[in-house]
Design a protein around this motif. Structure first.
Motif, PDB file in Angstrom:
ATOM      1  N   ARG A  54      65.018  21.101  70.009  1.00 53.26           N
ATOM      2  CA  ARG A  54      63.848  20.568  69.285  1.00 53.26           C
ATOM      3  C   ARG A  54      63.926  20.908  67.795  1.00 53.26           C
ATOM      4  N   MET A  55      64.460  22.090  67.477  1.00 52.26           N
ATOM      5  CA  MET A  55      64.613  22.437  66.051  1.00 52.26           C
ATOM      6  C   MET A  55      65.557  21.430  65.388  1.00 52.26           C
ATOM      7  N   ARG A  56      66.690  21.186  66.076  1.00 55.35           N
ATOM      8  CA  ARG A  56      67.672  20.258  65.471  1.00 55.35           C
ATOM      9  C   ARG A  56      67.062  18.865  65.334  1.00 55.35           C
ATOM     10  N   GLY A  57      66.295  18.465  66.358  1.00 57.82           N
ATOM     11  CA  GLY A  57      65.668  17.144  66.308  1.00 57.82           C
ATOM     12  C   GLY A  57      64.683  17.016  65.162  1.00 57.82           C
ATOM     13  N   ALA A  58      64.185  18.178  64.705  1.00 57.89           N
ATOM     14  CA  ALA A  58      63.221  18.155  63.590  1.00 57.89           C
ATOM     15  C   ALA A  58      63.924  18.228  62.248  1.00 57.89           C
ATOM     16  N   GLY A  59      65.279  18.248  62.316  1.00 54.69           N
ATOM     17  CA  GLY A  59      66.051  18.246  61.078  1.00 54.69           C
ATOM     18  C   GLY A  59      66.384  19.624  60.558  1.00 54.69           C
ATOM     19  N   LEU A  60      66.218  20.638  61.420  1.00 49.26           N
ATOM     20  CA  LEU A  60      66.531  22.004  60.997  1.00 49.26           C
ATOM     21  C   LEU A  60      67.993  22.310  61.321  1.00 49.26           C
ATOM     22  N   THR A  62      70.411  24.900  62.655  1.00 45.38           N
ATOM     23  CA  THR A  62      70.092  26.074  63.482  1.00 45.38           C
ATOM     24  C   THR A  62      71.311  26.975  63.671  1.00 45.38           C
ATOM     25  N   HIS A  63      71.024  28.252  63.831  1.00 49.56           N
ATOM     26  CA  HIS A  63      72.035  29.199  64.292  1.00 49.56           C
ATOM     27  C   HIS A  63      71.313  30.320  65.014  1.00 49.56           C
ATOM     28  N   VAL A  64      72.070  31.070  65.833  1.00 53.20           N
ATOM     29  CA  VAL A  64      71.508  32.247  66.506  1.00 53.20           C
ATOM     30  C   VAL A  64      72.080  33.466  65.788  1.00 53.20           C
ATOM     31  N   ASP A  65      71.211  34.323  65.289  1.00 55.20           N
ATOM     32  CA  ASP A  65      71.716  35.453  64.505  1.00 55.20           C
ATOM     33  C   ASP A  65      72.168  36.594  65.420  1.00 55.20           C
ATOM     34  N   ALA A  66      72.654  37.661  64.824  1.00 60.53           N
ATOM     35  CA  ALA A  66      73.282  38.755  65.607  1.00 60.53           C
ATOM     36  C   ALA A  66      72.283  39.404  66.563  1.00 60.53           C
ATOM     37  N   ALA A  67      70.995  39.263  66.265  1.00 63.41           N
ATOM     38  CA  ALA A  67      69.981  39.887  67.134  1.00 63.41           C
ATOM     39  C   ALA A  67      69.455  38.902  68.169  1.00 63.41           C
ATOM     40  N   GLY A  68      69.979  37.666  68.141  1.00 70.71           N
ATOM     41  CA  GLY A  68      69.548  36.693  69.149  1.00 70.71           C
ATOM     42  C   GLY A  68      68.362  35.857  68.719  1.00 70.71           C
ATOM     43  N   ASN A  69      67.934  35.974  67.457  1.00 72.22           N
ATOM     44  CA  ASN A  69      66.868  35.090  66.978  1.00 72.22           C
ATOM     45  C   ASN A  69      67.434  33.691  66.785  1.00 72.22           C
ATOM     46  N   ILE A  70      66.688  32.683  67.194  1.00 71.53           N
ATOM     47  CA  ILE A  70      67.108  31.308  66.889  1.00 71.53           C
ATOM     48  C   ILE A  70      66.510  30.989  65.528  1.00 71.53           C
ATOM     49  N   GLU A 123      60.214  23.185  47.494  1.00 73.07           N
ATOM     50  CA  GLU A 123      61.104  23.782  46.497  1.00 73.07           C
ATOM     51  C   GLU A 123      62.062  24.747  47.183  1.00 73.07           C
ATOM     52  N   ARG A 124      61.497  25.447  48.190  1.00 73.41           N
ATOM     53  CA  ARG A 124      62.235  26.570  48.814  1.00 73.41           C
ATOM     54  C   ARG A 124      62.705  26.202  50.212  1.00 73.41           C
ATOM     55  N   ASP A 125      63.726  26.908  50.661  1.00 72.93           N
ATOM     56  CA  ASP A 125      64.121  26.772  52.062  1.00 72.93           C
ATOM     57  C   ASP A 125      62.951  27.216  52.933  1.00 72.93           C
ATOM     58  N   LEU A 126      62.820  26.571  54.076  1.00 72.95           N
ATOM     59  CA  LEU A 126      61.838  26.995  55.072  1.00 72.95           C
ATOM     60  C   LEU A 126      62.602  27.400  56.326  1.00 72.95           C
ATOM     61  N   TYR A 127      62.380  28.642  56.770  1.00 77.51           N
ATOM     62  CA  TYR A 127      63.016  29.115  58.011  1.00 77.51           C
ATOM     63  C   TYR A 127      61.994  29.092  59.139  1.00 77.51           C
ATOM     64  N   VAL A 128      62.394  28.534  60.267  1.00 79.82           N
ATOM     65  CA  VAL A 128      61.567  28.525  61.482  1.00 79.82           C
ATOM     66  C   VAL A 128      62.298  29.386  62.503  1.00 79.82           C
ATOM     67  N   VAL A 129      61.633  30.430  63.018  1.00 82.93           N
ATOM     68  CA  VAL A 129      62.349  31.404  63.852  1.00 82.93           C
ATOM     69  C   VAL A 129      61.685  31.568  65.227  1.00 82.93           C
ATOM     70  N   ASP A 130      62.525  31.539  66.250  1.00 80.14           N
ATOM     71  CA  ASP A 130      62.103  31.944  67.601  1.00 80.14           C
ATOM     72  C   ASP A 130      62.669  33.355  67.776  1.00 80.14           C
ATOM     73  N   PHE A 131      61.789  34.365  67.598  1.00 83.93           N
ATOM     74  CA  PHE A 131      62.250  35.766  67.590  1.00 83.93           C
ATOM     75  C   PHE A 131      62.579  36.230  69.012  1.00 83.93           C
ATOM     76  N   LEU A 132      63.660  36.999  69.136  1.00 84.25           N
ATOM     77  CA  LEU A 132      64.037  37.512  70.454  1.00 84.25           C
ATOM     78  C   LEU A 132      63.051  38.581  70.922  1.00 84.25           C
ATOM     79  N   GLY A 133      62.649  38.479  72.194  1.00 88.42           N
ATOM     80  CA  GLY A 133      62.015  39.603  72.863  1.00 88.42           C
ATOM     81  C   GLY A 133      60.827  40.212  72.165  1.00 88.42           C
ATOM     82  N   GLU A 134      59.747  39.425  72.013  1.00 93.23           N
ATOM     83  CA  GLU A 134      58.560  39.978  71.343  1.00 93.23           C
ATOM     84  C   GLU A 134      57.730  40.812  72.307  1.00 93.23           C
ATOM     85  N   GLU A 135      57.717  40.415  73.584  1.00 93.56           N
ATOM     86  CA  GLU A 135      56.788  41.057  74.526  1.00 93.56           C
ATOM     87  C   GLU A 135      57.271  42.438  74.977  1.00 93.56           C
TER      88      GLU A 135
END
Ligand code: HGY
Ligand code: MN
Ligand code: MN
Ligand code: MN
Length: 419
Positions: A54-60, A62-70, A123-135
């Motif tokens: 869905r992120m890619r479909g919105a034109g973002l 995407t990558h998964v960082d070293a901590a597993g955040n999308i 003007e600026r980059d916008l980052y949208v993040v699905d953070f790993l393991g919040e609960e």
């Protein structure tokens, strides 16, 4: 296009949000009531695949960082400027709801879509993040991914074990992330112009006050306690009451001590014992072992530290009076954090412009925002929870309320983008 017109134009597509929420809620662990998508579980892995798509479909990008955040990125005109960030989480508690966290991730993706569909180039980059393991989870560490981005994930955290002895670091590796690099991936302070998280309130305040929006002022600090009680097993029929060393009664007394402490908080305080266990667990044997899992929270940091001390003293004294040993292990989960006034003001101003009735309020729930606040000016937007319920299958927020929150998130980010 004038500011107001631009804000109106960013109105989200409610049906699209509702459809995404329905699809995301289809990823759940079992046939039990409610939604269970625990960190590292297979449904969680599958749900993340849906979110990334869905992120890619919105034109973002995407990558998964070293901590597993999308991490999804919408490039801005001037990419050297400090960026904007928004997001939340898609893991759930066991048998929980289908809005906690999800609203913030899917709402942020809808904001990205609307920015592109309306030709609103930031003007600026916008980052949208699905953070790993919040609960909260068996490793005893919430907000894994946002801690890594904030630079507060530690080696001790990675050494925390679940009840099978599995280390968090090994669980992350099995999930395909690189915990060693997660310790060195902090975003630098100054790299972000602001962070805004959209989230359901998870409590009754907005509904009771007939308000559409909460502008969060602070996020409660959380202290977690694992207390173990050791007494003496005896025959339940023959040992006189005065001679007992009953570990379970000492634990029960501790549960009430913890509750009373929060009930007496002068400004804000809550406490919960979520679990109690004892052994040997037979009708006719006085328990010699017991454990409780508890937490205390407050937006009043000094009260919280005092409460920890008072509770520890009282539990030890009450256990000793019963001839029971008490061992307390405190796990600091997160500090009390204030939202940034300037970000709160932007959110409130945009809410006024959009004609949404709002109120400023603290958050008793913990959030990824509490950690990202270490590296960015932070704000949160709440939308009402039906009946104030959350972390239960009955958790519900009407899509019209969600859409207002998404609209306000978009308008707030556009305002922050102007610097
Ligand atoms: O526990 C909390 O406050 C959050 O919902 N994870
Ligand atoms: Mn949440
Ligand atoms: Mn939650
Ligand atoms: Mn959160």
């Amino acid at each position: 296009m004038s500011g107001t017109t631009r804000r109106e134009a960013l109105m989200p597509d409610s049906e699209r949000i509702a459809a995404d929420l329905r699809e995301l809620s289809s990823f759940t662990e079992s046939a039990e009531p409610g939604w269970s998508r625990r960190v590292f579980s297979e449904p969680y892995r599958a749900a993340r695949g849906f979110v990334e798509q869905r992120m890619r479909g919105a034109g973002l990008d995407t990558h998964v960082d070293a901590a597993g955040n999308i991490v999804g990125r919408l490039a801005g005109r001037r990419q050297t400027l400090p960026a904007l960030m928004t997001g939340s989480h898609t893991d759930t508690v066991h048998a929980g709801g289908r809005f906690d966290g999800m609203v913030g991730v899917l709402g942020a993706i809808e904001v990205a879509r609307r920015l592109r569909e309306t030709g609103t180039e930031l003007e600026r980059d916008l980052y949208v993040v699905d953070f790993l393991g919040e609960e909260a989870n068996p490793f005893g560490l919430s907000c894994m991914g946002s801690r890594a981005i904030a630079g507060s994930l530690s080696r001790d955290h990675l050494d925390r074990q679940d009840e099978t002895g599995l280390r968090l670091g090994d669980a992350m590796s099995r999930f395909g992330v690189a915990p060693e690099h997660a310790l060195e991936m902090a975003w630098s302070p100054g790299s972000l112009q602001g962070y805004v998280e959209l989230h359901i309130e998870q409590g009754p305040v907005l509904e009771r006050g007939s308000k559409q929006i909460g502008v969060v002022t602070a996020i409660a600090g959380i202290e977690r306690l694992l207390a173990s009680f050791s007494g003496r097993a005896d025959h339940a029929g023959t040992m006189p009451m005065a001679g007992r060393q009953d570990a379970l009664v000492a634990a029960a007394s501790a549960v009430l001590t913890i509750e009373r402490e929060a009930c007496g908080a002068p400004i804000h305080g809550v406490s919960t014992t979520g679990r109690i266990e004892s052994s040997p667990g037979s009708f006719n044997i006085v328990p010699d072992e017991a454990r409780i899992w508890a937490e205390m929270r407050s937006i009043d940091a000094s009260w919280l530290q005092g409460a920890k001390r008072r509770v520890a003293e009282r539990i030890a004294a009450e256990a000793s009076d019963r001839g029971v040993d008490a061992v307390l292990e405190w796990l600091n989960d997160s500090e009390t954090v204030s939202a940034t006034t300037s970000v709160q003001d932007r959110i409130a101003g945009a809410a006024d412009d959009l004609g949404f009735c709002w109120e400023a309020m603290p958050s008793g729930a913990g959030h990824d925002a509490a950690h990202i606040a270490a590296i960015a000016p932070m704000g949160m937007i709440f939308v009402p929870s039906a009946g104030g319920r959350s972390h239960v299958p009955e958790e519900f927020t009407d899509v019209a309320d969600i859409a207002r929150g998404v609209h306000l998130l978009a308008a707030s980010l556009v305002d922050l983008d102007r610097g």
